[in-house]
Scaffold this active site. Structure first.
Site, PDB file in Angstrom:
ATOM      1  N   HIS A 133       0.869  -1.183   0.000  1.00  0.00           N
ATOM      2  CA  HIS A 133       0.000   0.000   0.000  1.00  0.00           C
ATOM      3  C   HIS A 133       0.903   1.229   0.000  1.00  0.00           C
ATOM      4  O   HIS A 133       2.017   1.185   0.542  1.00  0.00           O
ATOM      5  CB  HIS A 133      -0.832  -0.063   1.292  1.00  0.00           C
ATOM      6  CG  HIS A 133      -1.918   0.945   1.406  1.00  0.00           C
ATOM      7  ND1 HIS A 133      -1.692   2.253   1.775  1.00  0.00           N
ATOM      8  CD2 HIS A 133      -3.258   0.836   1.231  1.00  0.00           C
ATOM      9  CE1 HIS A 133      -2.849   2.901   1.823  1.00  0.00           C
ATOM     10  NE2 HIS A 133      -3.813   2.062   1.495  1.00  0.00           N
ATOM     11  N   ASP A 210       3.045  -4.311   8.115  1.00  0.00           N
ATOM     12  CA  ASP A 210       1.857  -3.472   7.949  1.00  0.00           C
ATOM     13  C   ASP A 210       0.666  -4.414   8.136  1.00  0.00           C
ATOM     14  O   ASP A 210       0.320  -5.192   7.249  1.00  0.00           O
ATOM     15  CB  ASP A 210       1.888  -2.848   6.548  1.00  0.00           C
ATOM     16  CG  ASP A 210       0.561  -2.188   6.189  1.00  0.00           C
ATOM     17  OD1 ASP A 210      -0.381  -2.231   7.007  1.00  0.00           O
ATOM     18  OD2 ASP A 210       0.473  -1.646   5.075  1.00  0.00           O
ATOM     19  N   GLN A 213      -4.550  -5.214   7.090  1.00  0.00           N
ATOM     20  CA  GLN A 213      -5.474  -6.273   6.675  1.00  0.00           C
ATOM     21  C   GLN A 213      -5.214  -7.542   7.486  1.00  0.00           C
ATOM     22  O   GLN A 213      -6.133  -8.324   7.741  1.00  0.00           O
ATOM     23  CB  GLN A 213      -5.312  -6.585   5.179  1.00  0.00           C
ATOM     24  CG  GLN A 213      -5.478  -5.389   4.257  1.00  0.00           C
ATOM     25  CD  GLN A 213      -6.899  -4.817   4.283  1.00  0.00           C
ATOM     26  OE1 GLN A 213      -7.862  -5.491   4.622  1.00  0.00           O
ATOM     27  NE2 GLN A 213      -7.021  -3.541   3.927  1.00  0.00           N
ATOM     28  N   LYS A 236     -10.550  -0.618  10.420  1.00  0.00           N
ATOM     29  CA  LYS A 236     -10.728  -1.850   9.628  1.00  0.00           C
ATOM     30  C   LYS A 236     -11.048  -3.032  10.538  1.00  0.00           C
ATOM     31  O   LYS A 236     -11.409  -4.107  10.085  1.00  0.00           O
ATOM     32  CB  LYS A 236      -9.457  -2.148   8.825  1.00  0.00           C
ATOM     33  CG  LYS A 236      -9.160  -1.056   7.809  1.00  0.00           C
ATOM     34  CD  LYS A 236      -8.013  -1.412   6.946  1.00  0.00           C
ATOM     35  CE  LYS A 236      -7.410  -0.185   6.282  1.00  0.00           C
ATOM     36  NZ  LYS A 236      -7.937   0.085   4.956  1.00  0.00           N
ATOM     37  N   CYS A 374      -4.676   2.323  -3.660  1.00  0.00           N
ATOM     38  CA  CYS A 374      -3.439   2.871  -3.067  1.00  0.00           C
ATOM     39  C   CYS A 374      -2.275   1.920  -3.268  1.00  0.00           C
ATOM     40  O   CYS A 374      -1.442   1.739  -2.366  1.00  0.00           O
ATOM     41  CB  CYS A 374      -3.629   3.195  -1.586  1.00  0.00           C
ATOM     42  SG  CYS A 374      -4.877   4.426  -1.276  1.00  0.00           S
TER      43      CYS A 374
HETATM   44  N1  PMP Z   1      -1.823  -0.749   4.584  1.00  0.00           N
HETATM   45  C1  PMP Z   1      -2.776  -1.534   4.075  1.00  0.00           C
HETATM   46  C2  PMP Z   1      -2.421  -2.929   3.661  1.00  0.00           C
HETATM   47  C3  PMP Z   1      -4.076  -1.060   3.949  1.00  0.00           C
HETATM   48  O1  PMP Z   1      -5.028  -1.844   3.443  1.00  0.00           O
HETATM   49  C4  PMP Z   1      -4.362   0.263   4.354  1.00  0.00           C
HETATM   50  C5  PMP Z   1      -5.752   0.840   4.206  1.00  0.00           C
HETATM   51  N2  PMP Z   1      -6.324   0.583   2.954  1.00  0.00           N
HETATM   52  C6  PMP Z   1      -3.337   1.035   4.894  1.00  0.00           C
HETATM   53  C7  PMP Z   1      -2.083   0.498   5.007  1.00  0.00           C
HETATM   54  C8  PMP Z   1      -3.572   2.434   5.387  1.00  0.00           C
HETATM   55  O2  PMP Z   1      -4.432   2.457   6.463  1.00  0.00           O
HETATM   56  P1  PMP Z   1      -5.011   3.821   7.050  1.00  0.00           P
HETATM   57  O3  PMP Z   1      -5.495   4.609   5.862  1.00  0.00           O
HETATM   58  O4  PMP Z   1      -6.112   3.401   7.947  1.00  0.00           O
HETATM   59  O5  PMP Z   1      -3.896   4.498   7.769  1.00  0.00           O
END
Ligand code: PMP
Length: 416
Positions: A133, A210, A213, A236, A374
């Site tokens: 991401h 990270d 998920q 999430k 993203c």
């Molecule tokens: N890493 C991953 C794998 C994600 O899926 C996401 C959210 N789509 C993020 C980071 C970023 O999370 P946040 O926008 O809640 O900070």
């Protein structure tokens, strides 16, 4: 219901009972029952979390760590109790290791800006994968620009799986940090994080996961995972927005300089010199997201009332059914089919742009994500500009998979 239909009844996991906890799932969109298949972007909230937020603001609210009066003490106790709930949930050895942030993005930026700028030098290498991401890419690019370190990218196979031998080739004596997703938000791949931890540590590197998920779909025991940093977002995990967690080993947090300066993160301040509070306060400058943390704690309580193995089995069954059903729709190509993957399924439909598809699906009440998720570098590698993504949570049903398939067939009539 078409012939693919699987029953939501009779399974050991009572999904209908769980659904009843999520008030939004009872609403309609465009006159159709809501079919919410975008939990990987943000999950819906159970009534228990909504009530806890309302109670915290309505009855127990004051600033924390400051007031010498009852309400402030109560709010402080609730905020710190949420930290303990997180600690237990991820099996962290110490409360000092649980830092509240506003989300995973802030947690990763915190590591890059503090640990990174202190310990990473020009020529050092940071290894990420091609599925990351943006929030696990851009902070390292900022660090690269600031320090002259090198970003190395471990490739992921076309089906989304990771060949650990290939991964090993990217790690070397110059690797300072390996920063990878626990689970890919586009492909659903569960990365072989224990093997990656072993490789990272053999090379003398730290490992950041990270877990945005990962923590939703997997048991997370940071000691068992043997990582050094674990980042995730509350929203999430059925909790509120504006709250996330950075877990890091205590020795690392001790050695890292503060991220931001302000109230709460200090020991003493004079104009000449300021000393820091010990972790986690050192990394929580300013009034923290008090009610959001309390809400996250209640989301964790909620998950703890469920049989998480049954939840995982339910999500796997949804994914298998969705993959089989999607594969039967002419013109649909699945993106991300790695063995053992989590309940996130990207796909493209021949002749239809994912954005148009998502808009048409919405008319049937079906919420899916369309876009680059993203993860633009991954899109480029996959040779697509965007995908449509259906992601499944503990409240989704087999009937909702059928609704997705029916809406897709209808969309084909409109779009093609
Ligand atoms: N890493 C991953 C794998 C994600 O899926 C996401 C959210 N789509 C993020 C980071 C970023 O999370 P946040 O926008 O809640 O900070």
């Amino acid at each position: 219901m078409n012939k693919m239909t699987k029953s939501d009844k009779g399974a050991a996991y009572d999904v209908m009972k769980v659904r009843a906890d999520f008030p939004i799932l009872a609403r309609e969109v465009h006159g159709k029952p809501l079919v919410y298949l975008d939990s990987a972007a943000s999950a819906q909230k159970p009534q228990q979390v909504i009530d806890a937020i309302s109670r915290a603001y309505g009855h127990e609210y004051a600033n924390v760590h400051r007031g010498a009066y009852y309400l402030s003490e109560t709010a402080t106790a609730a905020y710190e109790a949420a930290r303990e709930k997180v600690r237990r949930f991820i099996n962290a050895p110490s409360l000092k290791e649980v830092v509240f942030t506003k989300g995973a993005t802030e947690a990763i930026n915190l590591v890059a800006a503090t640990w990174g700028r202190t310990f990473v030098k020009a020529g050092d290498e940071i290894v990420i994968t091609s599925v990351e991401h943006h929030s696990n890419i851009v902070p390292w690019q900022l660090l690269r620009d600031a320090t002259g370190c090198v970003l190395r990218i471990a490739a992921v196979a076309r089906d989304g799986s990771i060949d650990i031998e290939e991964f090993a080739k990217v790690i070397g004596p110059k690797t300072k940090l390996v920063a990878v997703a626990h689970v890919s938000n586009v492909l659903g791949t569960v990365l072989p994080v224990r093997e990656i931890a072993a490789l990272s540590h053999e090379a003398g590197a730290k490992l950041l996961l990270d877990g945005c998920q990962g923590i939703v779909h997997e048991y997370v025991d940071v000691q068992d995972l043997d990582c050094d940093f674990y980042a995730f977002s509350g929203h999430k995990l059925y909790g509120p927005t504006g709250i996330g967690v950075l877990w890091a080993r205590e020795a690392l947090l001790e050695a890292m300089p503060p991220y931001q300066g302000g109230g709460d993160m200090i020991d003493s301040v004079t104009f000449a010199k300021t000393t820091w509070a010990p972790p986690p306060a050192k990394f929580e400058a300013g009034t923290p997201p008090i009610v959001q943390a309390i809400g996250l704690g209640v989301a964790i309580d909620y998950l703890n009332t469920l049989d998480r193995a049954a939840v995982a089995a339910h999500e796997s069954a949804l994914l298998r059914y969705a993959m089989t059903s999607l594969a039967q729709v002419p013109g649909i190509r699945l993106i991300g089919t790695a063995p053992g993957k989590a309940a996130v399924q990207s796909f493209v439909m021949e002749g239809a742009h994912p954005h148009d598809l998502a808009t048409v699906l919405d008319r049937s009440g079906v919420c899916v994500r369309a876009g680059h998720h993203c993860a633009q570098p991954l899109m480029e590698i996959l040779g697509v500009t965007a995908t449509t993504r259906a992601s499944f949570a503990l409240y989704n049903t087999m009937a909702e998979v059928d609704a997705l398939i029916a809406a897709l067939r209808k969309a084909q009539e409109v779009l093609l």
